[in-house]
Write an enzyme that holds these catalytic residues in place. Structure first.
Site, short mmCIF file in Angstrom:
data_model
loop_
_atom_site.label_atom_id
_atom_site.label_comp_id
_atom_site.label_asym_id
_atom_site.label_seq_id
_atom_site.Cartn_x
_atom_site.Cartn_y
_atom_site.Cartn_z
N ASP A 65 0.80 -1.23 0.00
CA ASP A 65 0.00 0.00 0.00
C ASP A 65 0.83 1.28 0.00
O ASP A 65 0.40 2.31 0.52
CB ASP A 65 -0.97 -0.01 1.18
N LYS A 85 8.49 5.72 18.45
CA LYS A 85 7.98 7.01 18.94
C LYS A 85 8.96 7.76 19.85
O LYS A 85 8.71 7.92 21.06
CB LYS A 85 6.64 6.79 19.67
N ASP A 100 1.71 6.02 2.62
CA ASP A 100 1.09 4.72 2.88
C ASP A 100 -0.41 5.00 2.78
O ASP A 100 -0.97 5.71 3.61
CB ASP A 100 1.49 4.26 4.28
P1 GTP Z 1 -4.70 -2.84 8.29
O1 GTP Z 1 -5.57 -4.04 8.60
O2 GTP Z 1 -5.54 -1.67 7.91
O3 GTP Z 1 -3.69 -2.54 9.35
O4 GTP Z 1 -3.89 -3.15 6.94
P2 GTP Z 1 -2.89 -4.36 6.63
O5 GTP Z 1 -3.52 -5.63 7.04
O6 GTP Z 1 -2.53 -4.25 5.18
O7 GTP Z 1 -1.67 -4.13 7.57
P3 GTP Z 1 -0.37 -3.32 7.31
O8 GTP Z 1 -0.67 -2.14 6.44
O9 GTP Z 1 0.32 -3.06 8.57
O10 GTP Z 1 0.51 -4.41 6.51
C1 GTP Z 1 1.72 -4.06 5.87
C2 GTP Z 1 1.86 -4.91 4.63
O11 GTP Z 1 2.01 -6.28 4.99
C3 GTP Z 1 0.65 -4.85 3.72
O12 GTP Z 1 1.16 -4.87 2.41
C4 GTP Z 1 -0.12 -6.11 4.05
O13 GTP Z 1 -0.84 -6.60 2.93
C5 GTP Z 1 1.00 -7.08 4.41
N1 GTP Z 1 0.65 -8.10 5.39
C6 GTP Z 1 0.29 -7.90 6.69
N2 GTP Z 1 0.09 -9.07 7.31
C7 GTP Z 1 0.33 -10.04 6.37
C8 GTP Z 1 0.30 -11.48 6.41
O14 GTP Z 1 0.01 -12.13 7.42
N3 GTP Z 1 0.62 -12.13 5.24
C9 GTP Z 1 0.95 -11.46 4.10
N4 GTP Z 1 1.23 -12.17 3.02
N5 GTP Z 1 1.00 -10.12 4.04
C10 GTP Z 1 0.70 -9.42 5.17
#
Ligand code: GTP
Length: 363
Positions: free
Chosen positions: A113, A164, A220
């Site tokens: 993202d 932080k 982001d």
């Molecule tokens: P929120 O639920 O809104 O916090 O979004 P998110 O689930 O995308 O979490 P976050 O933005 O912190 O994740 C950072 C990146 O890691 C994103 O590109 C997510 O798609 C990816 N990501 C997070 N957890 C996993 C996981 O368990 N497996 C995989 N394959 N990707 C993950």
């Protein structure tokens, strides 16, 4: 070169849009978020991309085949049975990222993202020059006390990560773009692991991680406020203007991105920082600023949309006022004269009355 894109998060902060599809499939500036990264990877010669998927695999598979044909690259889906976090998926895809264990390879790992002018070629040159196991792109922020910051030496070696900080120690944060040498795979196990909390601090201790500072814009876009802020930065960067064919009886201000198939009737004022998707119809006399209208929606005549996101295939009536970071999910129907200020509406909802209690979620 290969790349792994982490697309397995739940995307909870981008709800209600992510109730309809996974975050990487949501269109940012009229292209799925994932496509922005893929297009930039292809430019630096990446031929194989692993999508690390944890949920909603059907939607991701559809996008996989579309983009693989469009960019003529090999896109492989690596499906997790339990979410493996941000590092585990790299170990799970080891056989793709390093097919021959005796041969050193290099691969990108990206959060799904992040929007910026991806510095992939600069990352390759920098990584080869410093020779360590990892390169992590960092970006400066105005208020570092709200973030986990990255502290680096003058030689760009990452020394520590500080969550932080109360006193100024660095204003650089992790931008979610990495380049690794395959030896990093010896540090990661095929189990739920956080790259930020469990892998990077050890790599920093071993002086095996260097930081590259991003020069241009970065965002982001994983939550509505940042999605709109990212759109503004991106459109300013592209300096987009509406297609000539549309400039008839309506006026456009500043940066706007309008799909060629959209219909804009007479007497509208659109912009700045507006993105209008394919098949959208904007009826006469409507004003839209700092907003996204996703594919297939209709905005009724003399409405006012500001600082908001309208999901796919919504039907907004006439004389409607929507503002204050309101987000409508897919296929929401809004009757004439309704007003929304800072409201979230879940998909497939019909709304007949105004809702002015800020922060309310209409189920
Ligand atoms: P929120 O639920 O809104 O916090 O979004 P998110 O689930 O995308 O979490 P976050 O933005 O912190 O994740 C950072 C990146 O890691 C994103 O590109 C997510 O798609 C990816 N990501 C997070 N957890 C996993 C996981 O368990 N497996 C995989 N394959 N990707 C993950």
């Amino acid at each position: 070169m290969k790349a792994l894109i982490l697309v397995g998060g739940y995307g909870t902060r981008l709800r209600p849009l992510t109730f309809s599809c996974p975050k990487p499939c949501v269109e940012f500036a009229n292209k799925p978020i994932l496509e922005h990264q893929l297009a930039a990877l292809v430019k630096v010669g990446v031929t194989d991309v692993v999508l690390a998927i944890a949920y909603q695999p059907e939607a991701m598979h559809e996008l996989q085949s579309k983009l693989s044909a469009k960019y003529n690259i090999n896109i492989i889906c690596s499906q997790e049975t339990t979410p493996l976090g941000t590092a585990g998926p790299i170990a799970a895809a080891r056989h793709i990222l390093q097919p021959n264990p005796d041969e050193k390879t290099y691969f990108f790992v990206l959060n799904s993202d992040v929007i910026c002018d991806y510095p992939f070629q600069e990352m390759i040159d920098f990584h080869k020059a410093h020779g360590k196991q990892g390169t992590l792109v960092v970006t400066p922020v105005d208020d570092p006390s709200k973030y986990g910051v990255v502290v680096s030496s003058e030689q760009h070696e990452i020394l520590s990560f500080v969550e932080k900080p109360k006193k100024f120690i660095s204003n650089k944060i992790n931008a979610g773009l990495y380049l690794f040498t395959s030896t990093v795979l010896d540090r990661i196990e095929n189990k739920p692991t956080s790259i930020e909390r469990e892998i990077f601090p050890i790599m920093a201790k071993d002086r095996e991680l260097c930081s590259l500072t991003l020069k241009g814009f970065w965002m982001d876009i994983g939550q509505p406020k940042d999605f709109l802020a990212g759109l503004e930065l991106y459109l300013n960067f592209l300096s987009t203007k509406s297609p000539e064919s549309l400039i008839k009886g309506s006026k456009y201000l500043g940066d706007v991105l309008i799909d060629e198939s959209a219909i804009i009737e007479d007497g509208c004022l659109i912009g700045p920082n507006v993105c209008i998707g394919p098949g959208v119809k904007i009826e006469s006399g409507t004003r839209i600023a700092s907003s996204v209208i996703l594919a297939g929606s209709t905005i009724g005549a003399h409405s006012w949309i500001r600082g908001s996101i309208i999901g796919w295939r919504c039907r907004i009536g006439r004389w409607v006022r929507i503002e204050g970071l309101t987000v409508l999910g897919e296929n929401v129907q809004v009757k004439d004269e309704v007003c929304f200020n800072e409201i979230i509406v879940l998909p497939h909802k019909e709304v007949k009355e105004s809702e002015m209690v800020k922060g309310k979620i209409l189920l």
